[in-house]
Design a protein around this motif. Structure first.
Motif, PDB file in Angstrom:
ATOM      1  N   HIS A  26       0.876  -1.194   0.000  1.00  0.00           N
ATOM      2  CA  HIS A  26       0.000   0.000   0.000  1.00  0.00           C
ATOM      3  C   HIS A  26       0.898   1.225   0.000  1.00  0.00           C
ATOM      4  CE1 HIS A  26      -4.102  -1.618   0.687  1.00  0.00           C
ATOM      5  NE2 HIS A  26      -3.429  -2.650   1.133  1.00  0.00           N
ATOM      6  N   GLN A 128      -6.271   3.340  -3.940  1.00  0.00           N
ATOM      7  CA  GLN A 128      -7.426   2.928  -3.140  1.00  0.00           C
ATOM      8  C   GLN A 128      -7.231   1.566  -2.464  1.00  0.00           C
ATOM      9  OE1 GLN A 128     -10.535   4.428  -2.789  1.00  0.00           O
ATOM     10  NE2 GLN A 128     -11.230   2.749  -1.493  1.00  0.00           N
ATOM     11  N   ASN A 129      -6.698   0.606  -3.237  1.00  0.00           N
ATOM     12  CA  ASN A 129      -6.754  -0.800  -2.789  1.00  0.00           C
ATOM     13  C   ASN A 129      -5.405  -1.437  -2.513  1.00  0.00           C
ATOM     14  OD1 ASN A 129      -9.734  -1.187  -3.606  1.00  0.00           O
ATOM     15  ND2 ASN A 129      -8.794  -0.486  -5.494  1.00  0.00           N
ATOM     16  N   PHE A 316     -10.310  -4.584  -9.180  1.00  0.00           N
ATOM     17  CA  PHE A 316      -9.955  -3.364  -8.469  1.00  0.00           C
ATOM     18  C   PHE A 316     -10.838  -2.217  -8.958  1.00  0.00           C
ATOM     19  CE2 PHE A 316      -5.837  -4.045  -6.150  1.00  0.00           C
ATOM     20  CZ  PHE A 316      -5.803  -5.416  -6.320  1.00  0.00           C
TER      21      PHE A 316
END
Ligand code: KG4
Ligand code: ZN
Length: 356
Positions: A26, A128-129, A316
């Protein structure tokens, strides 16, 4: 590293501050994201008016950047680079962001990072993911673009197909205008389609089998076309007006409008997902993504999720805030490029038709 992102390619003036996290899975975190939308200004005209857009960006840019810096609380510690959308988009609008970013980076003595708008949309997915398993196939679908990319390595985007005419979001906007539903068309058609029968009208699905003369390097079979669908909706509505004895600008009755919206949306969503998942299989993708303004569409999200589950592929999607234009995605893509060694000189220019 902390980066300020600036986006002014169309009708949103946006600034955001994004930081690296140190976590390779991340890599980025949003500290602030501010978007000043011009929708109310362009609604009166039924679409974006480029000159009005550029002038409004000039009015809004200082306040939007100041607010993003204040919200992130980085005025004291500062930031390390400025990322800006260099294209594609409306040239007068792009120039506002590019000029502002250049001045800011020069005056602070920090690097300037040029970002392609669609790379921003693609990176909204990792923002975001977390990082996508690669290779990935990503569909970028917005008001100006409908393009399919293969992502073999982080920050590398290979074009597999694109629209030959209208973008999917543009088709939504034009059909909404025709039905008297206002601008922008995507959200309102999405909402009304929920009340209609998606099999009521048999609109055509376009499948291209020939190479595009303007892009002979692409196979052509993964291209999109939405102008035939748009014309078919126009013909249907004109026919219904004649049958019902309505005036030239009158929309059909509300229940018919709901059926038209639902039938139109089914064709758009199926077309987009057919190509996306065909490409995912053909290129042995380990994940798929959908980004851009139209990725906010409820049916596209629901059906995309269902198809991905059936194929056991991770899908995603950006949050709704990250699906339409914003600067956090530009900042994230800017961090990716900066780490790959890309910066711009002080002669950076805006490019309306920049290729990715
Ligand atoms: O990415 P974006 O904010 O701007 C461009 O780069 O074009 O996308 C805007 C587009 C508009 O055409 C709008 O009608 C469409 O995204 N859109 C939607 C939805 N929300 C926005 N289309 C379908 N369904 C939605 N829920
Ligand atoms: Zn966009």
């Amino acid at each position: 590293m902390i980066i300020l992102g600036i986006e002014t390619s169309c009708d949103e003036t946006a600034a955001a501050v994004v930081t690296e996290t140190g976590d390779p899975q991340h890599p980025w975190r949003i500290l602030s994201s501010v978007v000043a939308s011009q929708v109310e200004i362009h609604r009166e005209w039924g679409g974006v008016v480029p000159e009005l857009s550029a002038r409004q960006h000039i009015r809004d840019i200082c306040g939007v950047v100041e607010r993003a810096l204040a919200d992130a609380g980085v005025e004291a510690v500062g930031y390390d680079a400025v990322a800006v959308t260099e294209g594609p988009g409306l040239v007068g609008s792009l120039l506002v962001g590019v000029s502002f970013a250049k001045s800011l980076a020069w005056s602070r003595g920090i690097p300037l990072v040029p970002v392609h708008h669609l790379a921003g949309h693609i990176e909204s997915l990792a923002l975001q993911n977390g990082e996508m398993p690669l290779p990935a196939v990503v569909l970028v679908v917005s008001g100006g673009h409908t393009s399919l990319y293969r992502v073999p390595a982080p920050g590398t985007y290979e074009l597999l197909g694109r629209t030959r005419d209208d973008a999917a979001g543009e088709a939504y906007d034009k059909v909404a205008k025709l039905l008297g539903l206002g601008y922008p068309g995507g959200p309102v058609i999405d909402r009304i389609a929920g009340q209609g029968n998606d099999r009521a009208v048999a609109f055509p699905k376009t499948r291209l089998t020939h190479v595009d003369r303007n892009a002979p390097h692409l196979p052509g079979t993964r291209d999109f076309s939405f102008s035939g669908l748009k014309t078919s909706v126009l013909r249907h509505v004109t026919g219904r007006r004649e049958t019902l004895g309505l005036a030239a600008d009158d929309p059909p009755p509300p229940s018919e409008v709901a059926d038209i919206c639902a039938s139109f949306q089914r064709v758009v969503v199926e077309t987009l997902l057919d190509r996306l998942f065909d490409a995912a299989v053909a290129y042995s993708a380990r994940s798929v993504g959908i980004a851009g303004g139209v990725s906010a569409n409820s049916r596209l999200r629901a059906e995309g999720t269902a198809r991905a589950e059936r194929r056991d592929l991770p899908l995603f999607l950006p949050s709704l805030a990250l699906s339409t234009d914003n600067a956090a995605m530009i900042a994230a893509a800017g961090l990716r490029r900066y780490r790959a060694g890309v910066t711009a000189g002080w002669d950076l220019n805006a490019h309306a038709a920049l290729a990715l």
